[in-house]
Design a protein around this motif. Structure first.
Motif, PDB file in Angstrom:
ATOM      1  N   VAL A 148       0.836  -1.203   0.000  1.00  0.00           N
ATOM      2  CA  VAL A 148       0.000   0.000   0.000  1.00  0.00           C
ATOM      3  C   VAL A 148       0.869   1.250   0.000  1.00  0.00           C
ATOM      4  O   VAL A 148       0.612   2.207  -0.748  1.00  0.00           O
ATOM      5  N   HIS A 149       1.907   1.264   0.827  1.00  0.00           N
ATOM      6  CA  HIS A 149       2.809   2.414   0.890  1.00  0.00           C
ATOM      7  C   HIS A 149       3.509   2.638  -0.459  1.00  0.00           C
ATOM      8  O   HIS A 149       3.634   3.777  -0.924  1.00  0.00           O
ATOM      9  N   ILE A 150       3.952   1.558  -1.075  1.00  0.00           N
ATOM     10  CA  ILE A 150       4.612   1.664  -2.379  1.00  0.00           C
ATOM     11  C   ILE A 150       3.631   2.183  -3.425  1.00  0.00           C
ATOM     12  O   ILE A 150       3.973   3.042  -4.262  1.00  0.00           O
ATOM     13  N   SER A 151       2.402   1.681  -3.403  1.00  0.00           N
ATOM     14  CA  SER A 151       1.382   2.112  -4.361  1.00  0.00           C
ATOM     15  C   SER A 151       1.102   3.609  -4.223  1.00  0.00           C
ATOM     16  O   SER A 151       0.998   4.334  -5.226  1.00  0.00           O
ATOM     17  N   ASN A 152       0.977   4.088  -2.983  1.00  0.00           N
ATOM     18  CA  ASN A 152       0.736   5.515  -2.750  1.00  0.00           C
ATOM     19  C   ASN A 152       1.917   6.357  -3.202  1.00  0.00           C
ATOM     20  O   ASN A 152       1.738   7.447  -3.770  1.00  0.00           O
ATOM     21  N   LEU A 153       3.131   5.868  -2.945  1.00  0.00           N
ATOM     22  CA  LEU A 153       4.337   6.577  -3.372  1.00  0.00           C
ATOM     23  C   LEU A 153       4.390   6.690  -4.887  1.00  0.00           C
ATOM     24  O   LEU A 153       4.653   7.773  -5.437  1.00  0.00           O
ATOM     25  N   ARG A 154       4.129   5.596  -5.586  1.00  0.00           N
ATOM     26  CA  ARG A 154       4.154   5.603  -7.057  1.00  0.00           C
ATOM     27  C   ARG A 154       3.125   6.577  -7.615  1.00  0.00           C
ATOM     28  O   ARG A 154       3.405   7.318  -8.566  1.00  0.00           O
ATOM     29  N   ARG A 155       1.949   6.610  -7.001  1.00  0.00           N
ATOM     30  CA  ARG A 155       0.892   7.500  -7.481  1.00  0.00           C
ATOM     31  C   ARG A 155       1.277   8.965  -7.306  1.00  0.00           C
ATOM     32  O   ARG A 155       1.075   9.775  -8.217  1.00  0.00           O
ATOM     33  N   LYS A 156       1.843   9.304  -6.150  1.00  0.00           N
ATOM     34  CA  LYS A 156       2.214  10.693  -5.902  1.00  0.00           C
ATOM     35  C   LYS A 156       3.302  11.167  -6.874  1.00  0.00           C
ATOM     36  O   LYS A 156       3.265  12.307  -7.353  1.00  0.00           O
ATOM     37  N   LEU A 157       4.267  10.318  -7.175  1.00  0.00           N
ATOM     38  CA  LEU A 157       5.321  10.683  -8.118  1.00  0.00           C
ATOM     39  C   LEU A 157       4.764  10.777  -9.538  1.00  0.00           C
ATOM     40  O   LEU A 157       5.108  11.685 -10.300  1.00  0.00           O
ATOM     41  N   ARG A 158       3.877   9.853  -9.879  1.00  0.00           N
ATOM     42  CA  ARG A 158       3.299   9.807 -11.222  1.00  0.00           C
ATOM     43  C   ARG A 158       2.371  10.992 -11.484  1.00  0.00           C
ATOM     44  O   ARG A 158       2.242  11.463 -12.623  1.00  0.00           O
ATOM     45  N   ASP A 159       1.725  11.503 -10.435  1.00  0.00           N
ATOM     46  CA  ASP A 159       0.777  12.606 -10.597  1.00  0.00           C
ATOM     47  C   ASP A 159       1.439  13.884 -11.118  1.00  0.00           C
ATOM     48  O   ASP A 159       0.761  14.741 -11.698  1.00  0.00           O
ATOM     49  N   VAL A 160       2.740  14.019 -10.929  1.00  0.00           N
ATOM     50  CA  VAL A 160       3.421  15.253 -11.339  1.00  0.00           C
ATOM     51  C   VAL A 160       3.592  15.329 -12.848  1.00  0.00           C
ATOM     52  O   VAL A 160       3.257  16.330 -13.484  1.00  0.00           O
ATOM     53  N   ASN A 161       4.112  14.267 -13.453  1.00  0.00           N
ATOM     54  CA  ASN A 161       4.371  14.312 -14.898  1.00  0.00           C
ATOM     55  C   ASN A 161       3.918  13.062 -15.655  1.00  0.00           C
ATOM     56  O   ASN A 161       4.288  12.864 -16.807  1.00  0.00           O
ATOM     57  N   GLY A 162       3.144  12.217 -14.980  1.00  0.00           N
ATOM     58  CA  GLY A 162       2.615  11.037 -15.648  1.00  0.00           C
ATOM     59  C   GLY A 162       3.590   9.891 -15.799  1.00  0.00           C
ATOM     60  O   GLY A 162       3.263   8.885 -16.422  1.00  0.00           O
ATOM     61  N   LYS A 163       4.772  10.012 -15.206  1.00  0.00           N
ATOM     62  CA  LYS A 163       5.801   8.986 -15.370  1.00  0.00           C
ATOM     63  C   LYS A 163       5.862   8.098 -14.134  1.00  0.00           C
ATOM     64  O   LYS A 163       5.795   8.578 -12.998  1.00  0.00           O
ATOM     65  N   ASP A 164       5.992   6.790 -14.358  1.00  0.00           N
ATOM     66  CA  ASP A 164       6.087   5.837 -13.258  1.00  0.00           C
ATOM     67  C   ASP A 164       7.569   5.564 -12.986  1.00  0.00           C
ATOM     68  O   ASP A 164       8.283   5.086 -13.863  1.00  0.00           O
ATOM     69  N   TYR A 165       8.016   5.857 -11.766  1.00  0.00           N
ATOM     70  CA  TYR A 165       9.445   5.753 -11.454  1.00  0.00           C
ATOM     71  C   TYR A 165       9.827   4.471 -10.719  1.00  0.00           C
ATOM     72  O   TYR A 165      10.998   4.185 -10.548  1.00  0.00           O
ATOM     73  N   ILE A 166       8.847   3.717 -10.262  1.00  0.00           N
ATOM     74  CA  ILE A 166       9.128   2.514  -9.478  1.00  0.00           C
ATOM     75  C   ILE A 166       8.421   1.327 -10.114  1.00  0.00           C
ATOM     76  O   ILE A 166       7.270   1.439 -10.545  1.00  0.00           O
ATOM     77  N   GLU A 167       9.104   0.210 -10.192  1.00  0.00           N
ATOM     78  CA  GLU A 167       8.480  -0.981 -10.741  1.00  0.00           C
ATOM     79  C   GLU A 167       8.552  -2.139  -9.748  1.00  0.00           C
ATOM     80  O   GLU A 167       9.479  -2.234  -8.935  1.00  0.00           O
ATOM     81  N   SER A 168       7.561  -2.994  -9.804  1.00  0.00           N
ATOM     82  CA  SER A 168       7.524  -4.190  -8.966  1.00  0.00           C
ATOM     83  C   SER A 168       8.203  -5.331  -9.706  1.00  0.00           C
ATOM     84  O   SER A 168       8.012  -5.499 -10.913  1.00  0.00           O
ATOM     85  N   VAL A 169       9.001  -6.078  -8.987  1.00  0.00           N
ATOM     86  CA  VAL A 169       9.609  -7.290  -9.533  1.00  0.00           C
ATOM     87  C   VAL A 169       8.899  -8.452  -8.854  1.00  0.00           C
ATOM     88  O   VAL A 169       9.103  -8.704  -7.656  1.00  0.00           O
ATOM     89  N   TRP A 170       8.019  -9.109  -9.592  1.00  0.00           N
ATOM     90  CA  TRP A 170       7.083 -10.072  -9.026  1.00  0.00           C
ATOM     91  C   TRP A 170       7.777 -11.116  -8.155  1.00  0.00           C
ATOM     92  O   TRP A 170       8.746 -11.756  -8.559  1.00  0.00           O
ATOM     93  N   GLY A 171       7.276 -11.237  -6.943  1.00  0.00           N
ATOM     94  CA  GLY A 171       7.772 -12.249  -6.019  1.00  0.00           C
ATOM     95  C   GLY A 171       9.072 -11.897  -5.328  1.00  0.00           C
ATOM     96  O   GLY A 171       9.550 -12.665  -4.488  1.00  0.00           O
ATOM     97  N   ILE A 172       9.682 -10.742  -5.675  1.00  0.00           N
ATOM     98  CA  ILE A 172      10.982 -10.396  -5.094  1.00  0.00           C
ATOM     99  C   ILE A 172      10.914  -9.087  -4.327  1.00  0.00           C
ATOM    100  O   ILE A 172      11.130  -9.023  -3.126  1.00  0.00           O
ATOM    101  N   GLY A 173      10.643  -7.974  -5.045  1.00  0.00           N
ATOM    102  CA  GLY A 173      10.650  -6.676  -4.392  1.00  0.00           C
ATOM    103  C   GLY A 173      10.397  -5.554  -5.362  1.00  0.00           C
ATOM    104  O   GLY A 173       9.549  -5.680  -6.255  1.00  0.00           O
ATOM    105  N   PHE A 174      11.176  -4.478  -5.232  1.00  0.00           N
ATOM    106  CA  PHE A 174      10.964  -3.276  -6.049  1.00  0.00           C
ATOM    107  C   PHE A 174      12.288  -2.675  -6.489  1.00  0.00           C
ATOM    108  O   PHE A 174      13.329  -2.910  -5.872  1.00  0.00           O
ATOM    109  N   LYS A 175      12.226  -1.879  -7.549  1.00  0.00           N
ATOM    110  CA  LYS A 175      13.414  -1.184  -8.021  1.00  0.00           C
ATOM    111  C   LYS A 175      12.969   0.074  -8.777  1.00  0.00           C
ATOM    112  O   LYS A 175      11.814   0.213  -9.144  1.00  0.00           O
TER     113      LYS A 175
END
Length: 221
Positions: free
Chosen positions: A190-217
């Motif tokens: 949930v925290h990661i999802s909210n963070l991604r949304r707040k960053l994306r809201d500025v210029n429409g770009k997604d800066y964080i990606e999920s690596v399924w079953g492992i983590g994030f980068k």
């Protein structure tokens, strides 16, 4: 809690240092070779490094120039002035000669950690249009300030410190546990999802990606 990495292939010395530092309230990381140390530092950023020179594979002298923006105290058996001068010129913040008094070592660690902010270590982290100021705890996207919660800021900081690496969920929770004890495995997504949304809201770009079953980068362009 400050984190200190112990890079030494001698189990006896490493265990002694780990026990000493733990008793003093430090968190410790361990690596037994130069190669293992480089791998460790791709996923974690300690506040200080204790570095032995006589390491298998990649030696301490070879590793030292690769350790950027982190105070390094070299543990050395070399007492010659030329050797000590060379270590300082190659990037060591300090050195202590073996065998050493533990009180002196702790004092040298305290001095390096106290002086680290004055050197501006890692003051600003940047990734693409993202800028994170660790001194003021502010985040900007393309120059626009973004208001983050304490947990969101801590997560972004850890990811930006290791932008090319996948940081596992357990590593993230461990790294931010001191600053954000409220973040647990069930709420991390949930925290990661909210963070991604707040960053994306500025210029429409997604800066964080999920690596399924492992983590994030951080997401590469």
């Amino acid at each position: 809690m400050k984190t200190i990495a112990i890079i030494d292939d001698d189990p006896y010395i490493g265990n002694l240092l780990q026990e000493l530092l733990t008793q003093e309230g430090y968190r410790t990381l361990r690596a037994y070779s130069g190669t293992e140390a480089l791998l460790l530092l791709t996923t974690q950023t300690p506040d200080l490094i204790l570095l032995d020179l006589m390491l298998p594979g990649l030696s301490g002298e070879e590793l030292l120039p690769k350790l950027k923006s982190i105070p390094v105290i070299v543990l050395t058996a070399k007492a010659e002035i030329d050797s000590k001068v060379s270590l300082l010129l190659e990037g060591a913040s300090d050195y202590i000669t073996k065998p050493f008094d533990t009180r002196e070592l702790l004092a040298r660690i305290t001095v390096q950690l106290r002086n680290a902010p004055a050197r501006g270590l890692n003051a600003t982290l940047s990734f693409a249009e993202l800028d994170l100021d660790t001194a003021s705890h502010t985040v900007r996207v393309s120059g626009t300030p973004v208001r983050l919660t304490r947990t969101e800021y801590a997560l972004l900081k850890q990811l930006m410190q290791n932008p090319s690496q996948v940081v596992t969920k357990s590593q993230l929770l461990d790294l931010i546990s001191e600053d954000t004890p409220d973040c647990v495995e069930n709420s991390l997504k949930v925290h990661i999802s909210n963070l991604r949304r707040k960053l994306r809201d500025v210029n429409g770009k997604d800066y964080i990606e999920s690596v399924w079953g492992i983590g994030f980068k951080m997401r590469e362009a």
